[in-house]
Design an enzyme around this catalytic site. Structure first.
Site, PDB file in Angstrom:
ATOM      1  CE1 TYR A   1       0.081   3.005  13.624  1.00 28.90           C
ATOM      2  CE2 TYR A   1      -2.085   4.089  12.766  1.00 28.90           C
ATOM      3  CZ  TYR A   1      -0.588   3.604  12.439  1.00 28.90           C
ATOM      4  OH  TYR A   1      -0.282   3.631  11.298  1.00 28.90           O
TER       5      TYR A   1
ATOM      6  CD  GLU B   1      -5.093   8.052   9.791  1.00 27.11           C
ATOM      7  OE1 GLU B   1      -4.662   8.726   9.987  1.00 27.11           O
ATOM      8  OE2 GLU B   1      -4.658   6.721  10.050  1.00 27.11           O
TER       9      GLU B   1
ATOM     10  CG  HIS C   1      -1.153   9.006   3.262  1.00 31.72           C
ATOM     11  ND1 HIS C   1      -1.359   7.531   3.737  1.00 31.72           N
ATOM     12  CD2 HIS C   1      -0.789   9.472   4.448  1.00 31.72           C
ATOM     13  CE1 HIS C   1      -0.960   7.329   4.838  1.00 31.72           C
ATOM     14  NE2 HIS C   1      -0.754   8.450   5.508  1.00 31.72           N
TER      15      HIS C   1
ATOM     16  CD  GLU D   1      -1.641   3.925   8.033  1.00 29.35           C
ATOM     17  OE1 GLU D   1      -1.317   4.431   9.033  1.00 29.35           O
ATOM     18  OE2 GLU D   1      -2.025   4.853   7.038  1.00 29.35           O
TER      19      GLU D   1
ATOM     20  NE  ARG E   1      -3.172   2.687   2.403  1.00 28.58           N
ATOM     21  CZ  ARG E   1      -3.239   3.427   3.519  1.00 28.58           C
ATOM     22  NH1 ARG E   1      -2.978   3.047   4.741  1.00 28.58           N
ATOM     23  NH2 ARG E   1      -3.937   4.497   3.195  1.00 28.58           N
TER      24      ARG E   1
ATOM     25  CG  ASN F   1      -5.090   3.463   8.795  1.00 28.36           C
ATOM     26  OD1 ASN F   1      -5.308   2.789   8.059  1.00 28.36           O
ATOM     27  ND2 ASN F   1      -4.885   4.646   8.274  1.00 28.36           N
TER      28      ASN F   1
HETATM   29  C1  BGC Z   1      -0.878   7.818   9.350  1.00 30.01           C
HETATM   30  C2  BGC Z   1       0.288   7.596   8.997  1.00 30.01           C
HETATM   31  C3  BGC Z   1       1.071   8.002  10.238  1.00 30.01           C
HETATM   32  C4  BGC Z   1       0.711   6.830  11.241  1.00 30.01           C
HETATM   33  C5  BGC Z   1       1.316   6.838  12.610  1.00 30.01           C
HETATM   34  C6  BGC Z   1      -1.678   7.185  10.568  1.00 30.01           C
HETATM   35  O1  BGC Z   1      -2.420   8.117  11.234  1.00 30.01           O
HETATM   36  O2  BGC Z   1      -1.869   7.300   8.184  1.00 30.01           O
HETATM   37  O3  BGC Z   1       0.798   8.370   7.931  1.00 30.01           O
HETATM   38  O4  BGC Z   1       2.494   7.594  10.093  1.00 30.01           O
HETATM   39  O5  BGC Z   1      -0.399   6.771  11.496  1.00 30.01           O
HETATM   40  O6  BGC Z   1       1.321   8.038  13.368  1.00 30.01           O
END
Ligand code: BGC
Length: 459
Positions: free
Chosen positions: A303, A176, A131, A366, A87, A301
């Site tokens: 995290y 995003e 992006h 992601e 990607r 995405n």
């Molecule tokens: C984004 C990336 C970024 C990652 C870590 C995502 O919000 O798409 O570009 O590097 O998070 O912060």
């Protein structure tokens, strides 16, 4: 092992369907470099990074990982590791240096070459149209706050389909929208660094519209590869059982997430935002139909997440705070379970959207974490990242068994790269990059993923 088994989690082996799509992800400004080569125009991150104090130590993406010149080596590494898809994002200012006008053939050539190199090795191509590297000329005209950007995006998307459509296996319109609209125009921590609620709300609507027109153009092009969008949903748990915190969590989800997802799924803007918060979006007749184009998959995405609580001093009456989890190098808590809650929520709200008789496939576009990685004797033992990936993949494997249509996973990121306002201080790669020499070193986490892809994800 026994305790884990007792806890009901299948933690010893990560089993995935044979056709699960394993990929890595990057974005143009974060990895390409060659900022002033190949006819590329200036983008908002070039200018933002020159603003004193905007980016750590004034760093920028001028060289980044130099993937523009090193994509052959990067494709080679991906193929050695067994990844099935890459990607990447297309830099709008490489295709149209000033956002509209004449197409820059060198830019097209670069992406054609990149795709051919990947395909030669059996790696599929997943292209994100946007992006975050908006051509500066468009920002000078008001950027995402100006409705005219929707037409500019339509034209850009159409050009990408025409010039690259034969080489792309999966399209993502926008990465995003939350970050585009809010980090860029409300909180001002990302380019273009504006703090203005009206502009931010205009940006919300125009990003949604841009997605819609890009899908319309795609259907008109006759191309058949799947097209979707990538969100970074925030679906926070309430910090306590109080009604006030529950409401705060609902408002947070509505303002941060539903304003982007609901219109795309044909559900309009959430009332918690338009009525409870009383915020106005610049909607014109027919806009909501344009946004709600049927799409082929939903990109997510993920995290981390922090609980939401009621906060009368906060501008939108909610705040987030993490109380007890360990955190990554970004200070983001490890919360694998939040991924489960989020995927279930997405699967639930998207049921029946576009009158589809089947569930809409979901991809994690992601997931990953930043760690303090160091190279020692040619190796990077990033055990913290391995743990992070194990835990999140265990959730993925579990949720597939529960019937959520999760079809693929892209790790963020292939390479350590330019982490936006943090510059090069935060390393998210499964490949270490020495930013002085640009040498790539494969980290333990990449070997771990190779094992999972091969079907030996034991731990
Ligand atoms: C984004 C990336 C970024 C990652 C870590 C995502 O919000 O798409 O570009 O590097 O998070 O912060």
């Amino acid at each position: 092992m026994l305790t884990l088994v007792k806890a009901g989690l299948n933690m010893n082996k990560l089993d995935f369907p044979a056709d699960f799509l394993w990929g890595t992800a990057t974005a143009s400004y974060q990895v390409e470099g060659a900022a002033y080569e190949g006819g590329r125009g200036e983008c908002i991150w070039d200018t933002f990074s020159r603003r004193p104090g905007a980016v750590y130590a004034g760093e920028n993406g001028n060289v980044a990982c130099d993937q523009y010149h090193r994509y052959v080596e990067d494709a080679e590494i991906m193929s050695e590791l067994g990844f099935k898809s890459y990607r990447f994002s297309i830099a709008w200012p490489r295709i149209f240096p000033s956002g509209t006008g004449n197409v820059n053939k060198e830019g097209i050539e670069y992406y054609r070459n990149l795709c051919k190199e990947l395909k030669k090795r059996g790696i599929q191509t997943c292209a994100t149209l946007y992006h975050w590297d908006l051509p500066q000329a468009l920002e000078d005209a008001g950027g995402w706050a100006n409705r005219s950007i929707v037409d500019a995006f339509r034209n850009y998307a159409k050009t990408c389909y025409k010039e690259l459509g034969d080489l792309i296996d999966m399209w993502i319109t926008i990465n995003e929208p939350f970050c585009v609209a809010y980090l860029g125009y409300l909180f001002g921590v990302h380019a273009p660094g504006i703090k203005d609620q009206d502009k931010a709300l205009a940006a919300v609507h125009h990003v949604n519209m841009a997605h819609g027109v890009a899908v319309q153009e795609y259907r008109a092009s006759g191309l058949k590869a799947p097209i979707g969008i990538t969100w970074n949903p925030s679906t926070p748990r309430p910090a306590t059982k109080s009604e006030a915190d529950k409401k705060a969590a609902d408002i947070a989800r509505a303002f941060y997430t539903e304003v982007f997802i609901f219109p795309c799924l044909g559900k309009g803007y959430p009332e918690l935002v338009t009525k409870d918060l009383g915020l106005k979006l610049p909607v014109k007749d027919g806009d909501m139909e344009i946004i709600a184009q049927p799409i082929d998959f939903l990109g997510v995405n993920y995290y981390s997440e922090s609980p939401a609580f009621a906060d009368n001093n906060a501008p939108y009456k909610f705040s987030f705070k993490s109380f007890w989890q360990e955190a990554t190098a970004m200070g983001w808590p490890y919360t694998p379970y939040g991924l489960k809650r989020q995927l279930k929520w997405i699967a639930e709200i998207s049921k029946g959207a576009f009158n589809a008789d089947k569930e809409i496939p979901i991809y994690i576009t992601e997931n990953g974490c930043a760690c303090e990685d160091v190279v020692a004797d040619g190796r990077v033992h990033d055990s913290q990242r391995v743990k992070y990936l194990q835990q999140h993949l265990a959730i993925c494997a579990d949720i597939i068994k529960e019937g959520v249509p999760l079809k693929g996973y892209f790790v963020w990121s292939l390479l350590d790269n330019f982490e936006w306002a943090f510059g090069y201080t935060k390393r998210f790669g499964i490949i270490h990059v020495d930013f002085k020499t640009l040498k790539r070193t494969i980290k333990d986490s990449a070997y771990f993923l190779r094992d999972v892809i091969t079907g030996f994800g034991e731990w």
